[in-house]
Design a protein around this motif. Structure first.
Motif, short mmCIF file in Angstrom:
data_model
loop_
_atom_site.label_atom_id
_atom_site.label_comp_id
_atom_site.label_asym_id
_atom_site.label_seq_id
_atom_site.Cartn_x
_atom_site.Cartn_y
_atom_site.Cartn_z
N PRO A 168 -7.59 -2.17 -4.85
CA PRO A 168 -7.52 -3.08 -3.70
C PRO A 168 -6.27 -3.99 -3.80
O PRO A 168 -5.91 -4.43 -4.89
N LYS B 17 0.84 -1.20 0.00
CA LYS B 17 0.00 0.00 0.00
C LYS B 17 0.88 1.26 0.00
O LYS B 17 0.57 2.26 -0.64
N THR C 194 -6.63 -0.97 0.84
CA THR C 194 -7.12 -0.29 -0.36
C THR C 194 -6.36 1.02 -0.54
O THR C 194 -6.22 1.81 0.40
N ARG D 255 -6.49 -7.45 3.44
CA ARG D 255 -6.78 -6.50 2.37
C ARG D 255 -6.42 -5.08 2.79
O ARG D 255 -6.59 -4.70 3.94
N GLN E 24 -4.89 -7.49 -2.09
CA GLN E 24 -5.38 -8.59 -1.25
C GLN E 24 -4.37 -9.72 -1.18
O GLN E 24 -3.62 -9.97 -2.12
N LYS F 159 -9.83 3.46 -7.27
CA LYS F 159 -9.44 2.72 -6.06
C LYS F 159 -8.73 1.43 -6.45
O LYS F 159 -9.17 0.73 -7.35
#
Length: 599
Positions: free
Chosen positions: A530, A519, A544, A542, A532, A528
């Motif tokens: 994600p 991230k 985001t 997860r 995971q 956006k």
């Protein structure tokens, strides 16, 4: 021509940094192998990396002429061996070529884990062992205590241990006399058919492959036709010689002698270490027992940062493999990283040295994927397959169970750090086998899964013990484990370079830290993204990355809220569409940092 009873073949074994290479320097200097002008520090460590890091990687050999106190002329063949656990293979093959060992122990540090490992190899090879206490001139030296420790821990008589300081040259005469009087002469029949053990080989740009041999029986001369018994290849001998450390040609090599031959051999692959060399006509019937082949234990992918450099990398890897038979490689492709090589190594230091040599000697920037070990998978149809790369894992429904390699680790640590070491081993799913004391130091034997060790175990061990622990391991076979493949998905697309095999209990924290790391590393997009971590179809973690947003309501002054709503909904629909078709660019640095060992 030297009489066999006047030859002494020996190796120098010790833990890292206990002064093997310095001792070898002094012996070369004392016997006049090199003049004062030619002497350098660590003269036998020929690679830049060896000199910089102060470690020996390749075992090196040298022939010295010594006139003993009894007036006899002796020939001493010395092999300086590495001390690091990853190069234990170099040590084991050197042991077969000689009859005795000098065991060097630091007079202040005492017996360490690698001292033990290397001594046991010498004892297995049936060597006569002469203990040498080095660094005796240090203020912290305690020779009496260390002698007792050698007797307690290793179980060899240290009452006649030689006290030396290789740096200042103190006690060197005693070492030379002990080699001559306490080590046995080699045995061998001069008139028998030629039998020579192939100890090592490397590539020389001018001479082709240079082969280091130890003659057991018979004689080796220039112009003979020789056969490699295992490989079945025949070559005419171009030159025969010895290292003094310089290459010096000689007429012939007789029984018990160590030397080299060149025979227009094109590739190091054609010379198997441990093979037996004999004459083409009237040769030996039975080959020598040879060595166990080296088995790579750690695998990782090596890719060029710039995809255009792949051909350069291929040439570089082929050249390195010429001089390092224990390094294996095959081409592999990855959706994220392009073309590269899947390489096998003897351990993490070996991996580090090879990648550093590739970057330095061939000037290629590399990405290495996370190191993994070889897993054995037993399928439901009764077949067994090996898996080197987590991306190649077959469908879970077809697998009966997965087995992982375990190691037997010996850790020597001062008493006050014992608790931290035990805690670290328990965290890594270790099983305690033994705990004994040698003076104030504890010797812990643990069984550990290799998967847990290749990551950062050694660094963690050094940090919890402030650098005082020493660590040695040997492979202990395969055992079934509760292992799963953890995949990393970015915007619902799996990223093959980041998938790893983990123990089910460790999967969740590992997945969470991987997602948090990515991230921070992947830049924001217009939509956006994600990130995971998943096991099969189950998402276990997860994060985001929020979208970059334009303020579409900036031009609305007053009026009904539905005017703003309409613009926001329009933006939302656009973002959704973008996410469907948008590609996430993962920068190269993100891969490099995500694959760093500290996770």
């Amino acid at each position: 021509m030297t009489k066999t009873e006047n030859i002494r073949n020996f190796s120098i074994v010790a833990h890292i940094d206990h002064g093997k290479s310095t001792l070898a320097d002094r012996l070369i200097q004392m016997t006049g192998g090199l003049s004062e002008r030619e002497m350098t520090e660590q003269v036998l460590d020929s690679m830049d990396i060896e000199k910089e890091r102060g470690i020996t990687i390749k075992a090196q050999t040298v022939r010295l002429d010594y006139k003993a106190a009894d007036g006899e002329e002796y020939v001493l063949n010395l092999i300086d061996t590495p001390g690091h656990v990853d190069f234990a293979y170099e040590v084991s093959k050197s042991m077969q070529a000689v009859e005795g060992s000098l065991l060097v122990v630091d007079a202040s540090q005492g017996v360490e884990a690698q001292t033990l490992a290397n001594v046991y190899q010498a004892i297995e090879a049936d060597h006569e062992i002469v203990p040498v206490l080095n660094k005796i001139d240090l203020p912290a030296a305690e020779p009496e205590r260390i002698c007792r420790q050698i007797e307690d821990v290793i179980g060899i008589d240290a009452s006649e241990a030689i006290h030396t300081s290789a740096k200042s040259g103190l006690g060197m005469e005693d070492v030379l006399e002990a080699i001559v009087t306490r080590l046995p002469a080699p045995k061998g029949d001069r008139d028998a058919p030629l039998k020579a053990l192939l100890v090592d080989s490397w590539y020389d740009a001018y001479l082709g492959v240079v082969v280091l041999v130890r003659i057991m029986d018979g004689t080796l001369k220039k112009g003979q036709k020789i056969t490699m018994m295992r490989a079945g290849a025949t070559y005419p001998v171009d030159r025969v010689g010895v290292f003094t450390p310089k290459m010096v040609q000689v007429e012939e090599l007789g029984p018990g002698e160590l030397g080299f031959l060149t025979a227009s051999i094109k590739q190091v692959r054609d010379t198997n270490v441990g093979d037996t060399i004999t004459t083409e006509r009237a040769g030996a019937d039975e080959p020598l027992p040879g060595y166990q082949p080296s088995v790579p234990v750690v695998f990782c992918g090596i890719f060029p940062v710039d995809a255009a450099e792949f051909e350069d990398l291929r040439a570089a890897v082929d050249k390195l493999a010429l001089n390092d038979a224990s390094f294996s490689h095959e081409v592999e492709t990855s959706a994220a990283l392009g073309f590269g090589f899947r390489c096998g190594f003897l351990g993490l230091l070996h991996l580090e040295i090879i990648t550093e040599r590739l970057e330095r000697e061939y000037d290629i920037s590399l990405i290495t994927t996370a190191p993994s070990v070889v897993y054995k998978m037993l399928m439901k149809d009764g077949t067994e397959m090996e898996m080197h790369n987590p991306a190649d894992m077959p469908d879970v429904m077809k697998i009966e169970h997965i087995e992982e390699p375990w190691i037997k680790a010996t850790i020597l640590v001062p008493d006050e750090y014992l608790g931290d070491v035990l805690k670290l081993c328990q965290e890594r799913r270790g099983v305690q086998v033994d705990l004994t004391y040698a003076g104030t130091r504890a010797m812990v034997v643990y069984k550990l899964p290799l998967n847990e060790v290749v990551f950062d175990f050694y660094d963690r061990l050094k940090s919890v013990t402030k650098g005082y622990a020493s660590f040695d391991y040997s492979i202990d076979g395969y055992e079934p484990g509760n292992l799963v493949k953890m995949a990393v998905l970015v915007n619902d697309e799996p990223v093959d370079a980041l998938s790893v095999i983990v123990h089910r209990d460790k999967a969740e924290p590992r997945g969470r830290s991987m997602c948090e790391k990515l991230k921070e590393l992947i830049p924001q997009h217009m939509f956006k993204v994600p990130i995971q971590a998943a096991i099969g179809g189950r998402i276990i973690a997860r994060e985001t990355i929020s979208a970059l947003r334009k303020d579409v309501t900036a031009k609305c002054y007053g009026g009904d809220v539905s005017r703003k709503r309409k613009l926001l909904d329009k933006q939302k629909a656009g973002k959704k569409k973008m996410r469907q078709f948008g590609k996430v660019d993962i920068p190269q640095e993100a891969f490099i940092n995500a694959l760093k060992m500290d996770s």
